[in-house]
Design an enzyme around this catalytic site. Sequence first.
Site, mmCIF file in Angstrom:
data_model
loop_
_atom_site.group_PDB
_atom_site.id
_atom_site.type_symbol
_atom_site.label_atom_id
_atom_site.label_comp_id
_atom_site.label_asym_id
_atom_site.label_seq_id
_atom_site.Cartn_x
_atom_site.Cartn_y
_atom_site.Cartn_z
ATOM 1 N N GLU A 7 -9.952 2.913 -4.935
ATOM 2 C CA GLU A 7 -9.575 4.280 -4.577
ATOM 3 C C GLU A 7 -8.414 4.824 -5.407
ATOM 4 O OE1 GLU A 7 -10.908 4.069 0.101
ATOM 5 O OE2 GLU A 7 -8.869 3.516 -0.395
ATOM 6 N N ASP A 9 -11.960 -2.952 11.447
ATOM 7 C CA ASP A 9 -11.170 -1.852 12.011
ATOM 8 C C ASP A 9 -12.099 -0.801 12.639
ATOM 9 O OD1 ASP A 9 -12.021 -1.360 9.352
ATOM 10 O OD2 ASP A 9 -10.429 0.101 8.977
ATOM 11 N N HIS A 14 -2.952 3.260 -4.588
ATOM 12 C CA HIS A 14 -2.333 2.634 -3.406
ATOM 13 C C HIS A 14 -0.924 2.129 -3.702
ATOM 14 C CE1 HIS A 14 -5.761 2.715 -0.576
ATOM 15 N NE2 HIS A 14 -6.498 2.668 -1.668
ATOM 16 N N ASP A 22 0.859 -1.190 0.000
ATOM 17 C CA ASP A 22 0.000 0.000 0.000
ATOM 18 C C ASP A 22 0.891 1.235 0.000
ATOM 19 O OD1 ASP A 22 -2.331 1.752 0.382
ATOM 20 O OD2 ASP A 22 -3.345 -0.114 0.915
ATOM 21 N N TYR A 77 -16.063 -4.396 8.287
ATOM 22 C CA TYR A 77 -14.807 -3.678 8.462
ATOM 23 C C TYR A 77 -14.442 -3.709 9.941
ATOM 24 C CZ TYR A 77 -13.742 -2.512 3.748
ATOM 25 O OH TYR A 77 -13.358 -2.629 2.436
ATOM 26 N N TRP A 113 -8.209 -3.724 8.326
ATOM 27 C CA TRP A 113 -7.278 -2.665 7.907
ATOM 28 C C TRP A 113 -6.555 -2.155 9.143
ATOM 29 C CZ3 TRP A 113 -6.741 -2.599 2.862
ATOM 30 C CH2 TRP A 113 -7.812 -2.996 2.054
#
Length: 564
Positions: free
Chosen positions: A344, A442, A280, A202, A440, A490
């Site tokens: 993204e 996280d 990324h 990343d 998610y 994440w």
Amino acid sequence: MKHIAAIALSGMFILSCGPQDNINFVTDNIIPAPQSIVAGDGTFKVAGAGISVSEDMDAMSVAAIEKFAGRLGKVTGRKSRVCTGLKEHGISFCTDSTMGRESYRIDISARSARITAADFHGVLYAIQTIGQMLPVEYYGDTTVRDALWKLPCLTIEDAPRYHYRGMHLDVARHFFSADEVKRYLDLMAMHKMNTFHWHLTDDQGWRVEIRKYPRLTEYGSIRKQTIVGHHNDPMHKVNGNIYDNTPYGGYYTQDEIRDVVAYADSLGITVIPEIDMPGHMVAALAAYPEMGCTGGPYEVRCTWAIADEALCPGKEATFTFIEDVLTEIMELFPSEIIHIGGDECRKQFWENCPDCQRLIRKLGLRSDSRFTKEQYLQCYVTDRVQKFLAEHGRTLMGWDEIIEGDISKDAVVMYWRPGRSRMPANDGFRTVMVPAPYFYFDYYQSEHLDLEPLSIGGFIPIEKTYSYEPEEEVDPEHLDKILGVQANLWTEFISDRVNMYYNLLPRMDALSEIQWCEKGKRDFERFKKALVHQMQAYDIMDYPYSRAVFGEYGIPEKFKQEME
Ligand code: TNX
């Protein structure tokens, strides 16, 4: 004579299963809940039981059975010997290839525990189920002779709902050692999961050695420093960013990768590597700036959030790089599916890059009412990489941004943005469900932010994860396109193992039931009770976890001390 012996035995049997045994409820501990359990009468003594294995059993299954025997021997204090050739008594394992993929059956009588499995996975899952029915000391490393090492007589028939049962880990934002990743895999195996999605690269770090591009790890694995807390954090009253002034790095050598992949294999887990592109990619650009639109210089990102920079598809060298990297990745990872991210990817550099615009013109790409010409350019990248992978017998996987535009239906899509993207399955794409509002991990798991460790935000209590139904958004004619379900971890705000497991557990238990249990068969009250046993197992195995589901918040004291 035989008849009398049988009567005598069944008498013993009644005697041996008095209420003090309290063993009839152990099936309630199993997570994910099995498809079918038929209770019988009596119990089977596990301690010291011999283990026999049918002659045709494959070597991986035999190794898993030996490991199981070793564990039983250690915790009960009585050795369980493994021999080849099925025996009537004791614990026995055989396979039946007519059974459905990954399925198994356990028949327990007073004198035998017979496991019939479809394949290696079935063997593994039967062992996990048996482990969960035994006293929780099964998960420890100490001998506890006086625990109730017995199983109830019963028949369990079990098989997964979905064949893709995944869990993801981001090791780019924060790095976790190969040994820690193995401990993570152990948890996945316990939950009958079979796919580990390893997010290896990343903007904030490149974590896998690539022989042809040594600077990826020499430079790309190290960031100068890391942002403290949130970016311009209003909640924490920080105006502007604060950094920790400490270089941060870490990567896996190819030998370490191979070792993890082999370990995962022994647990029935396929490792899907993710090399996130064309966005990324700032860490790679820092190492090889010539692959960016401006030529840099770039530096490995020290903040979170989405970067503006991306690989430059207008330069042919970028494709050489991608293919070289993926060639080494394919050597390391036997997985049929290779994940290339695709999420993204900001396009402003492409909009202003003469090389990108030249390629757009050459390809005849045009913006229309649905997508921009730069989005179609990303589809060109995806399709090219898809063809390259297909030439090597591999299948491309990407986040749901990859279908913004037109790409080949051969790609497998990870659906993560409900509301912001269309359901890929309804467009005919094979799809893995990872919707952020449910999976998610996280995100915060309680609303007691004063007690919880700092997280990226959001709020996903375990009840919410548990409530997910994969078929809800999919048209009836496309239900077969749902390959399965996954959750993501994440790690922008997860920098150590305590935070990692605290965020993961026990939401991962909820995930496992969605992946495994048939539609409409889940029961949150039953699940919550099973969590009590499961949490005792986590205690014994030294995995931190959240007790938010029982109204207790924050990282337990004993683990706080372990954190830096
Ligand atoms: C979105 S999910 C991302 C990640 C972040 C995550 C934080 C996806 C494909 N991209 O890069 O780490 O949100 O929750």
